[in-house]
Design an enzyme around this catalytic site. Structure first.
Site, short mmCIF file in Angstrom:
data_model
loop_
_atom_site.label_atom_id
_atom_site.label_comp_id
_atom_site.label_asym_id
_atom_site.label_seq_id
_atom_site.Cartn_x
_atom_site.Cartn_y
_atom_site.Cartn_z
N THR A 86 0.83 -1.19 0.00
CA THR A 86 0.00 0.00 0.00
C THR A 86 0.88 1.25 0.00
O THR A 86 1.82 1.36 0.78
CB THR A 86 -0.95 -0.01 1.21
OG1 THR A 86 -1.84 -1.11 1.08
CG2 THR A 86 -1.74 1.27 1.30
N SER A 178 -7.22 -2.49 6.01
CA SER A 178 -6.09 -2.91 6.83
C SER A 178 -6.44 -2.70 8.30
O SER A 178 -6.96 -1.64 8.67
CB SER A 178 -4.84 -2.10 6.48
OG SER A 178 -3.82 -2.32 7.45
#
Length: 346
Positions: A86, A178
């Site tokens: 990410t 997440s």
């Protein structure tokens, strides 16, 4: 080499391996000659998803090569695509160490990395260099927000990162699931997600996908599906790491963070099957607990267009993609399936 890496601290091993792969990625002929031995090139494995052609359905999940440093190596090892990130608009160091743990008894990992990355601008430079080499590896780009950005301004972070990276990705994934960035999973909830998608969808004509958590209820998954369709996204990546800890043997099981690997297998398949029932043209990318050719085949039959691996690759080593793809071809032959395109049409 694989055994040596497992003797090291997990994050140190990851850094060393990634550094070696990044070095190898830049070596030209030293990359391309082994690729001829490692890659499984077979037209039966080709996949078309959200307007992108993939040489095979097996991809590297986000988190392994956050900053796009070793893209050539992923191609040479046989992956059909790789997802970087990410990535956040500004660099950030992530959470304090230790933050990555091997649960060897469970064939699992726990991480609480916290989106450590060099930032979208630096990754864009790496992606640009890779694109100039012309290697045929489709690329996904996974986007997140910086830790210190409040939720009400999260969309601005995703937009900033997208502006740097948009020229270089074949598709983009919004990471709202997440467990290691405080409050991030709230972005999966209706009002936040509705606003986020309304702002991001017009920002690129390229495929836009959403990554969801395995811990969502069926009702919450249906709400995500509805908003994904409302805002005309191309698909969903399912699933991220889990906060659940049932049935683990390792003494490290109580470490905080997201769990990946074998313990996630059943839940990842359950979520995939639920989403597939209502996908109606959305592409589904399945990730979580894929270790064997049968796992890969099962995900494809359950409705996934593409499948990603991370923890299975960590434990399986560099020949892991080749083993899975050769095994997939054997399973296709045994079931009389001549191409993955045929499986999708069915």
């Amino acid at each position: 080499m694989h055994r040596f890496l497992f003797a090291l601290d997990p994050e140190a091993a990851h850094g060393l391996a990634l550094g070696l792969l990044a070095f190898w990625s830049e070596r030209g002929p030293l990359l391309e000659v082994p690729a001829r031995l490692l890659r499984v090139e077979d037209p039966r494995l080709r996949v078309e998803a959200f307007g992108v052609s993939f040489p095979n359905p097996l991809g590297l999940a986000a988190g392994m090569d956050k900053d796009a440093r070793a893209l050539g190596a992923w191609w040479a090892l046989g992956f059909g695509f790789a997802e970087v990130g990410t990535l956040t608009p500004r660099p950030q160091v992530g959470n304090p160490k230790p933050r990555l743990f091997r649960l060897v008894e469970d064939r699992a990992l726990i991480n609480r990395m916290g989106f450590n990355n060099r930032g979208a601008e630096e990754a864009a430079r790496c992606l640009k260099r890779f694109r100039q080499r012309g290697l045929p590896l489709p690329l996904g780009v996974n986007l997140g927000k910086n830790r210190d950005t409040p939720l009400e301004r999260a969309a601005e972070d995703y937009l900033k990162a997208l502006r740097f990276l948009e020229p270089f990705g074949d598709y983009f994934v919004l990471n709202v699931s997440s467990p290691n960035t405080p409050g991030l999973r709230a972005l999966q909830e209706g009002p936040f997600l509705d606003e986020l998608l309304a702002r991001l969808r017009p920002a690129t004509p390229k495929p836009l996908l959403l990554k969801v958590a395995p811990d969502l209820s069926p009702k919450a998954l249906d709400e995500v599906l509805a908003l994904t369709k409302k805002h005309r996204l191309q698909g969903l990546v399912a699933v991220n790491t889990t906060l659940a800890r049932e049935g683990l043997k390792s003494p490290l099981a109580r470490e905080a963070g997201g769990l990946s690997g074998r313990p996630l297998k059943r839940r990842a398949l359950e979520v995939l099957r639920h989403l597939a029932e209502g996908a109606e043209g959305l592409a589904l990318v399945s990730v979580g607990g894929v270790e064997t050719p049968l796992d890969l085949w099962e995900r494809l039959k359950a409705g996934a267009s593409l499948v990603q691996v991370y923890t299975g690759f960590v434990y399986g080593g560099p020949l892991f993609p080749r083993r899975l793809l050769l095994g997939l071809l054997r399973l296709m032959e045994a079931e009389g399936v001549s191409s993955l395109g045929e499986l999708r049409r069915a």
